[in-house]
Design an enzyme around this catalytic site. Structure first.
Site, PDB file in Angstrom:
ATOM      1  N   GLU A   1     -16.487 -57.245 -60.564  1.00 22.08           N
ATOM      2  CA  GLU A   1     -15.435 -56.330 -61.054  1.00 22.08           C
ATOM      3  C   GLU A   1     -15.585 -54.946 -60.445  1.00 22.08           C
ATOM      4  OE1 GLU A   1     -12.853 -56.900 -62.520  1.00 22.08           O
ATOM      5  OE2 GLU A   1     -13.081 -58.833 -63.490  1.00 22.08           O
TER       6      GLU A   1
ATOM      7  N   TRP B   1     -17.771 -67.195 -55.508  1.00 21.19           N
ATOM      8  CA  TRP B   1     -18.278 -66.527 -56.714  1.00 21.19           C
ATOM      9  C   TRP B   1     -17.241 -66.524 -57.826  1.00 21.19           C
ATOM     10  CZ3 TRP B   1     -23.256 -66.066 -56.475  1.00 21.19           C
ATOM     11  CH2 TRP B   1     -23.884 -65.779 -55.250  1.00 21.19           C
TER      12      TRP B   1
HETATM   13  P1  TGC Z   1      -5.564 -49.473 -51.905  1.00 26.26           P
HETATM   14  O1  TGC Z   1      -4.842 -49.205 -50.622  1.00 26.26           O
HETATM   15  O2  TGC Z   1      -6.269 -48.348 -52.586  1.00 26.26           O
HETATM   16  O3  TGC Z   1      -4.567 -50.106 -52.941  1.00 26.26           O
HETATM   17  C1  TGC Z   1      -3.736 -51.212 -52.616  1.00 26.26           C
HETATM   18  C2  TGC Z   1      -2.596 -51.256 -53.639  1.00 26.26           C
HETATM   19  O4  TGC Z   1      -3.158 -51.503 -54.947  1.00 26.26           O
HETATM   20  C3  TGC Z   1      -2.860 -50.393 -55.827  1.00 26.26           C
HETATM   21  N1  TGC Z   1      -4.048 -50.185 -56.657  1.00 26.26           N
HETATM   22  C4  TGC Z   1      -4.118 -50.537 -57.951  1.00 26.26           C
HETATM   23  N2  TGC Z   1      -3.196 -51.076 -58.753  1.00 26.26           N
HETATM   24  C5  TGC Z   1      -3.580 -51.339 -60.012  1.00 26.26           C
HETATM   25  N3  TGC Z   1      -4.818 -51.075 -60.468  1.00 26.26           N
HETATM   26  C6  TGC Z   1      -5.771 -50.544 -59.685  1.00 26.26           C
HETATM   27  N4  TGC Z   1      -6.988 -50.333 -60.157  1.00 26.26           N
HETATM   28  C7  TGC Z   1      -5.435 -50.251 -58.361  1.00 26.26           C
HETATM   29  N5  TGC Z   1      -6.110 -49.728 -57.303  1.00 26.26           N
HETATM   30  C8  TGC Z   1      -5.261 -49.701 -56.272  1.00 26.26           C
HETATM   31  C9  TGC Z   1      -2.554 -49.220 -54.892  1.00 26.26           C
HETATM   32  O5  TGC Z   1      -1.748 -48.272 -55.528  1.00 26.26           O
HETATM   33  C10 TGC Z   1      -1.861 -49.927 -53.760  1.00 26.26           C
HETATM   34  O6  TGC Z   1      -0.535 -50.213 -54.192  1.00 26.26           O
HETATM   35  P2  TGC Z   1       0.671 -50.281 -53.116  1.00 26.26           P
HETATM   36  O7  TGC Z   1       1.890 -50.490 -53.964  1.00 26.26           O
HETATM   37  O8  TGC Z   1       0.657 -48.987 -52.381  1.00 26.26           O
HETATM   38  O9  TGC Z   1       0.365 -51.473 -52.238  1.00 26.26           O
HETATM   39  O10 TGC Z   1      -6.544 -50.696 -51.652  1.00 26.26           O
HETATM   40  P3  TGC Z   1      -7.889 -50.771 -50.821  1.00 26.26           P
HETATM   41  O11 TGC Z   1      -7.788 -51.969 -49.948  1.00 26.26           O
HETATM   42  O12 TGC Z   1      -8.197 -49.444 -50.183  1.00 26.26           O
HETATM   43  O13 TGC Z   1      -8.972 -51.109 -51.958  1.00 26.26           O
HETATM   44  C11 TGC Z   1      -9.228 -50.266 -53.013  1.00 26.26           C
HETATM   45  C12 TGC Z   1     -10.445 -50.769 -53.814  1.00 26.26           C
HETATM   46  C13 TGC Z   1     -11.686 -50.743 -52.950  1.00 26.26           C
HETATM   47  C14 TGC Z   1     -10.647 -49.829 -54.983  1.00 26.26           C
HETATM   48  C15 TGC Z   1     -10.207 -52.196 -54.327  1.00 26.26           C
HETATM   49  O14 TGC Z   1     -10.016 -53.085 -53.302  1.00 26.26           O
HETATM   50  C16 TGC Z   1     -11.310 -52.692 -55.216  1.00 26.26           C
HETATM   51  O15 TGC Z   1     -11.276 -52.448 -56.406  1.00 26.26           O
HETATM   52  N6  TGC Z   1     -12.336 -53.474 -54.699  1.00 26.26           N
HETATM   53  C17 TGC Z   1     -13.309 -54.148 -55.537  1.00 26.26           C
HETATM   54  C18 TGC Z   1     -12.965 -55.619 -55.624  1.00 26.26           C
HETATM   55  C19 TGC Z   1     -13.287 -56.203 -56.972  1.00 26.26           C
HETATM   56  O16 TGC Z   1     -13.513 -55.509 -57.943  1.00 26.26           O
HETATM   57  N7  TGC Z   1     -13.240 -57.513 -57.073  1.00 26.26           N
HETATM   58  C20 TGC Z   1     -13.421 -58.163 -58.330  1.00 26.26           C
HETATM   59  C21 TGC Z   1     -13.067 -59.630 -58.238  1.00 26.26           C
HETATM   60  S1  TGC Z   1     -12.824 -60.422 -59.825  1.00 26.26           S
HETATM   61  C22 TGC Z   1     -14.342 -60.463 -60.510  1.00 26.26           C
HETATM   62  O17 TGC Z   1     -15.279 -59.919 -60.032  1.00 26.26           O
HETATM   63  C23 TGC Z   1     -14.464 -61.198 -61.791  1.00 26.26           C
HETATM   64  S2  TGC Z   1     -16.063 -61.143 -62.419  1.00 26.26           S
HETATM   65  C24 TGC Z   1     -16.065 -62.114 -63.789  1.00 26.26           C
HETATM   66  C25 TGC Z   1     -15.900 -61.341 -65.066  1.00 26.26           C
HETATM   67  O18 TGC Z   1     -15.076 -60.435 -65.135  1.00 26.26           O
HETATM   68  O19 TGC Z   1     -16.594 -61.635 -66.029  1.00 26.26           O
HETATM   69  P1  FAD Z   2     -19.871 -56.663 -50.645  1.00 22.32           P
HETATM   70  O1  FAD Z   2     -18.464 -56.240 -50.782  1.00 22.32           O
HETATM   71  O2  FAD Z   2     -20.278 -57.346 -49.386  1.00 22.32           O
HETATM   72  O3  FAD Z   2     -20.791 -55.382 -50.871  1.00 22.32           O
HETATM   73  C1  FAD Z   2     -22.180 -55.356 -50.525  1.00 22.32           C
HETATM   74  C2  FAD Z   2     -22.677 -53.917 -50.723  1.00 22.32           C
HETATM   75  O4  FAD Z   2     -21.969 -53.032 -49.825  1.00 22.32           O
HETATM   76  C3  FAD Z   2     -22.393 -53.390 -52.140  1.00 22.32           C
HETATM   77  O5  FAD Z   2     -23.434 -52.558 -52.544  1.00 22.32           O
HETATM   78  C4  FAD Z   2     -21.131 -52.572 -51.940  1.00 22.32           C
HETATM   79  O6  FAD Z   2     -20.948 -51.550 -52.923  1.00 22.32           O
HETATM   80  C5  FAD Z   2     -21.386 -51.976 -50.565  1.00 22.32           C
HETATM   81  N1  FAD Z   2     -20.149 -51.531 -49.929  1.00 22.32           N
HETATM   82  C6  FAD Z   2     -19.110 -52.268 -49.524  1.00 22.32           C
HETATM   83  N2  FAD Z   2     -18.137 -51.493 -49.030  1.00 22.32           N
HETATM   84  C7  FAD Z   2     -18.576 -50.215 -49.131  1.00 22.32           C
HETATM   85  C8  FAD Z   2     -18.029 -48.944 -48.812  1.00 22.32           C
HETATM   86  N3  FAD Z   2     -16.782 -48.810 -48.321  1.00 22.32           N
HETATM   87  N4  FAD Z   2     -18.765 -47.849 -49.076  1.00 22.32           N
HETATM   88  C9  FAD Z   2     -20.004 -47.961 -49.617  1.00 22.32           C
HETATM   89  N5  FAD Z   2     -20.579 -49.125 -49.937  1.00 22.32           N
HETATM   90  C10 FAD Z   2     -19.867 -50.238 -49.704  1.00 22.32           C
HETATM   91  N6  FAD Z   2     -14.858 -62.679 -57.896  1.00 22.32           N
HETATM   92  C11 FAD Z   2     -13.647 -63.215 -58.234  1.00 22.32           C
HETATM   93  O7  FAD Z   2     -12.647 -63.070 -57.522  1.00 22.32           O
HETATM   94  N7  FAD Z   2     -13.514 -63.955 -59.384  1.00 22.32           N
HETATM   95  C12 FAD Z   2     -14.551 -64.186 -60.219  1.00 22.32           C
HETATM   96  O8  FAD Z   2     -14.380 -64.850 -61.241  1.00 22.32           O
HETATM   97  C13 FAD Z   2     -15.828 -63.661 -59.866  1.00 22.32           C
HETATM   98  N8  FAD Z   2     -16.921 -63.926 -60.656  1.00 22.32           N
HETATM   99  C14 FAD Z   2     -18.164 -63.506 -60.248  1.00 22.32           C
HETATM  100  C15 FAD Z   2     -19.294 -63.922 -60.954  1.00 22.32           C
HETATM  101  C16 FAD Z   2     -20.559 -63.540 -60.535  1.00 22.32           C
HETATM  102  C17 FAD Z   2     -21.768 -64.013 -61.271  1.00 22.32           C
HETATM  103  C18 FAD Z   2     -20.700 -62.698 -59.398  1.00 22.32           C
HETATM  104  C19 FAD Z   2     -22.061 -62.237 -58.956  1.00 22.32           C
HETATM  105  C20 FAD Z   2     -19.593 -62.300 -58.686  1.00 22.32           C
HETATM  106  C21 FAD Z   2     -18.305 -62.711 -59.084  1.00 22.32           C
HETATM  107  N9  FAD Z   2     -17.175 -62.382 -58.336  1.00 22.32           N
HETATM  108  C22 FAD Z   2     -15.928 -62.895 -58.679  1.00 22.32           C
HETATM  109  C23 FAD Z   2     -17.309 -61.686 -57.072  1.00 22.32           C
HETATM  110  C24 FAD Z   2     -17.486 -60.163 -57.215  1.00 22.32           C
HETATM  111  O9  FAD Z   2     -16.316 -59.555 -57.604  1.00 22.32           O
HETATM  112  C25 FAD Z   2     -17.987 -59.630 -55.868  1.00 22.32           C
HETATM  113  O10 FAD Z   2     -19.316 -60.085 -55.713  1.00 22.32           O
HETATM  114  C26 FAD Z   2     -17.923 -58.124 -55.790  1.00 22.32           C
HETATM  115  O11 FAD Z   2     -16.591 -57.674 -55.740  1.00 22.32           O
HETATM  116  C27 FAD Z   2     -18.692 -57.569 -54.570  1.00 22.32           C
HETATM  117  O12 FAD Z   2     -18.375 -58.250 -53.409  1.00 22.32           O
HETATM  118  P2  FAD Z   2     -19.546 -58.840 -52.448  1.00 22.32           P
HETATM  119  O13 FAD Z   2     -20.491 -59.579 -53.300  1.00 22.32           O
HETATM  120  O14 FAD Z   2     -18.867 -59.557 -51.343  1.00 22.32           O
HETATM  121  O15 FAD Z   2     -20.299 -57.562 -51.897  1.00 22.32           O
END
Ligand code: TGC
Ligand code: FAD
Length: 388
Positions: free
Chosen positions: A367, A166
Site C-alpha cells: 500500500e 504479491w
Molecule cells: P501520478 O501521475 O501522480 O498520478 C496518476 C493519476 O492518478 C491520480 N492520483 C490519485 N488519484 C486518487 N488517489 C490518489 N492517491 C492518487 N494519486 C495520484 C493523479 O491525479 C493522476 O490522475 P490523472 O487524471 O491526471 O491521470 O502517478 P505516478 O505514476 O507519478 O505515481 C504516483 C505514486 C507513486 C504516488 C503512485 O503510483 C503510488 O502510490 N505508488 C505506490 C503503489 C502502491 O501503493 N501499490 C499498492 C498495491 S495494492 C497493495 O499493496 C495491497 S496490500 C494488501 C492490503 O492492503 O492488506
Molecule cells: P519496489 O517498487 O521495487 O521498491 C523497492 C525499494 O525502492 C523501496 O524501498 C521503494 O520505496 C524504493 N523506491 C522505488 N521507487 C523510488 C523512488 N522514486 N524514490 C525513492 N525510493 C524508491 N499488491 C497488489 O497489487 N495487491 C495486493 O493484494 C498486494 N498484497 C501484498 C501483500 C504482501 C504481503 C506484500 C509484501 C505486498 C503486496 N502487494 C500487493 C505489493 C505491494 O504493494 C508492493 O510490494 C509495493 O507497492 C512495493 O513494490 P515493490 O515490492 O515492487 O518494491
C-alpha cells in the site's frame, strides 16, 4: 484508575455505538482467531479462510463502510476501529478484510456497472465470494504506471495477458479486480477466477504475513466479455482511488499490532525479574514503555482525527499518506522495542510480539512504501513531484 493502554483517555472521544462496534470485533477475534493464530502463522497458512470470511461477513465487516448491495454502511471511524481490533490479532486477518472490502469491493462499488455490483457485492459482503486486487507486477510495484499487463480488444471481447505479483487472497479468490494497460490507458476488469487462462500460485517462504494468502496471478489469454471492464474510469487514478481506502484502514490497523506488543511488553516487564527486581523498575525500561505509550496515543489521535474528517469533509491523498507513513513507522518501532523488552522470549511465537513485528515489515511495504508516502507528502508541500 488510569488505563495503561490509554493514558490520555482517548476512549472518551468515541461514542457508545463506536465502542460497541469495537467490542463486537474484539469478541469475534478473541473466540475465532486469537486461539489459533500463532499456529496458522507458524504453519504459514490460513486454513479456514472461507469459514473466516463467512463469519466476518455475517458480522457485517466485509465492505462495512460501503453503502447498499448488502454492505453495512458504517462510518469510516467504525471501519478504522474494526481494522485496529483485527490487526491486534494479526495483520494477515486485517489484510483479508482490507483487500476484500477496501480494494476489491470498493473498486466494484465505485467504478463498476450496476450489473457488476449486483453480481458480486452481496456475495462478497456475506463472505461467500472472496476478492483480490491485482495492481502490482513483478517489475512494477511502486511505479504501477509502467505495468505490462495488457488488455486488447478481440471483436467485442477483451483478452488479457500479463502477470500480477504479491496479490493478497489471490489463490483463494473467486473474483479478481485486475488493472491492465489498454489503448485508452489503464483500465480495471472484473475477472471471475474460473475463467480459462487465469491461474494463481501461492507464494511460499514468506517470513512475514504468514497467516495470509499471497499469490502470483497469471493471465494467459484470458477472454472476457465487454461488460467485464469498468465502464468509465481510465488511468492510474482508478486503482489509486482504491488504495486511498485501504491505506486509511491500515493507518488504524497498525495501531492494533502496536497495542498488542505494548500490552505484552508492559505485562512482561512487570513479571520478569533481573538483578533482584522487576525489569519494569529500571529507568531504561520505563523510558521504552513511556515512548511506546506516547506514540500509541499520538497515532490513535491522528487516526481518529483523519477518520472524523473522512466521515465529514473527506480526505486528501496526502492526508492518508501522512497517516499511513506515521502510524506504520511508529507501530513498527513500538513492536521492535517491545521485542527488546522480552529479551530472548521476544523471538518466540509463544508471545505475539515477533509475529506482529514481522507482519509490519509487509505492512510497511505494501500500500505504498514509506518512500512513496514521503514523496506524496513532499509533493503536497512543495508542488514538485520527485518520483522520477
Ligand atoms: P501520478 O501521475 O501522480 O498520478 C496518476 C493519476 O492518478 C491520480 N492520483 C490519485 N488519484 C486518487 N488517489 C490518489 N492517491 C492518487 N494519486 C495520484 C493523479 O491525479 C493522476 O490522475 P490523472 O487524471 O491526471 O491521470 O502517478 P505516478 O505514476 O507519478 O505515481 C504516483 C505514486 C507513486 C504516488 C503512485 O503510483 C503510488 O502510490 N505508488 C505506490 C503503489 C502502491 O501503493 N501499490 C499498492 C498495491 S495494492 C497493495 O499493496 C495491497 S496490500 C494488501 C492490503 O492492503 O492488506
Ligand atoms: P519496489 O517498487 O521495487 O521498491 C523497492 C525499494 O525502492 C523501496 O524501498 C521503494 O520505496 C524504493 N523506491 C522505488 N521507487 C523510488 C523512488 N522514486 N524514490 C525513492 N525510493 C524508491 N499488491 C497488489 O497489487 N495487491 C495486493 O493484494 C498486494 N498484497 C501484498 C501483500 C504482501 C504481503 C506484500 C509484501 C505486498 C503486496 N502487494 C500487493 C505489493 C505491494 O504493494 C508492493 O510490494 C509495493 O507497492 C512495493 O513494490 P515493490 O515490492 O515492487 O518494491
Amino acid at each position: 484508575m488510569t488505563d495503561p493502554l490509554d493514558l490520555a483517555g482517548t476512549d472518551d472521544l468515541l461514542s457508545p455505538e463506536e465502542k460497541a462496534v469495537r467490542a463486537a470485533v474484539r469478541q469475534v477475534c478473541d473466540v475465532s482467531i486469537e486461539p489459533y493464530i500463532a499456529r496458522w502463522y507458524e504453519d504459514g497458512e490460513l486454513p479456514v479462510v472461507r469459514e473466516l470470511a463467512k463469519e466476518l461477513g455475517s458480522l457485517g465487516l466485509l465492505g462495512m463502510h460501503l453503502e447498499g448491495y448488502g454492505c453495512a454502511g458504517m462510518s469510516a471511524v467504525d471501519y478504522g476501529l474494526a481494522c485496529l481490533e483485527l490487526e491486534a490479532t494479526d495483520s494477515g486477518i486485517r489484510s483479508l478484510v482490507s483487500v476484500q472490502g477496501s480494494l476489491a469491493m470498493y473498486a466494484i462499488r465505485r467504478h463498476g456497472t450496476e450489473e457488476q455490483r449486483r453480481e458480486w457485492l452481496p456475495r462478497m459482503a456475506a463472505g461467500e465470494a472472496i476478492g483480490c486486487f491485482g495492481l502490482t507486477e513483478p517489475d512494477h510495484g511502486s511505479d504501477p504506471g509502467g505495468m505490462r499487463t495488457r488488455a486488447r480488444h478481440d471483436g467485442s471481447d477483451w483478452v488479457l495477458d500479463g502477470t500480477k505479483m504479491w496479490i493478497t487472497n489471490g489463490s483463494v479468490a473467486d473474483v479478481a479486480v485486475v488493472w491492465a494497460q489498454t489503448e485508452e490507458g489503464v483500465r480495471g476488469f472484473v475477472v471471475p477466477t474460473g475463467t480459462p487462462g487465469f491461474s494463481a500460485v501461492t507464494i511460499k517462504h514468506k517470513m512475514s504475513l504468514r497467516a495470509s494468502v499471497t499469490s502470483e496471478l497469471v493471465l494467459d489469454g484470458v477472454r472476457l466479455p465487454a461488460e467485464a471492464a469498468f465502464p468509465e474510469v481510465r488511468g492510474l487514478g482508478g486503482p489509486l482511488s482504491c488504495l486511498n481506502e485501504a491505506r486509511y484502514g491500515i493507518l488504524w490497523g497498525a495501531l492494533g499490532a502496536a497495542r498488542s506488543c505494548f500490552r505484552t511488553a508492559l505485562a512482561y516487564a512487570g513479571d520478569r525479574t533481573q538483578f533482584g527486581r522487576p525489569i519494569s523498575g529500571f529507568q531504561l525500561t520505563q523510558a521504552k514503555l513511556a515512548d511506546m505509550a506516547v506514540e500509541l496515543t499520538n497515532g490513535t489521535l491522528l487516526a481518529l482525527h483523519l477518520g472524523r474528517r473522512k466521515d465529514t469533509v473527506g480526505l486528501r491523498p496526502e492526508q492518508v499518506s501522512l497517516g499511513k507513513l506515521n502510524n506504520v513507522n511508529k507501530a513498527l518501532e513500538i513492536c521492535r522495542t517491545a521485542r527488546t523488552i522480552l529479551g530472548a522470549n521476544g523471538i518466540s511465537l509463544e508471545f505475539p510480539v515477533i509475529r506482529h513485528m514481522n507482519n509490519l515489515e509487509s505492512v510497511l511495504t505494501y500500500e505504498g512504501t514509506p518512500e512513496m508516502h514521503t514523496l506524496v507528502i513532499g509533493q503536497a508541500l512543495t508542488g514538485q513531484a520527485a518520483f522520477r
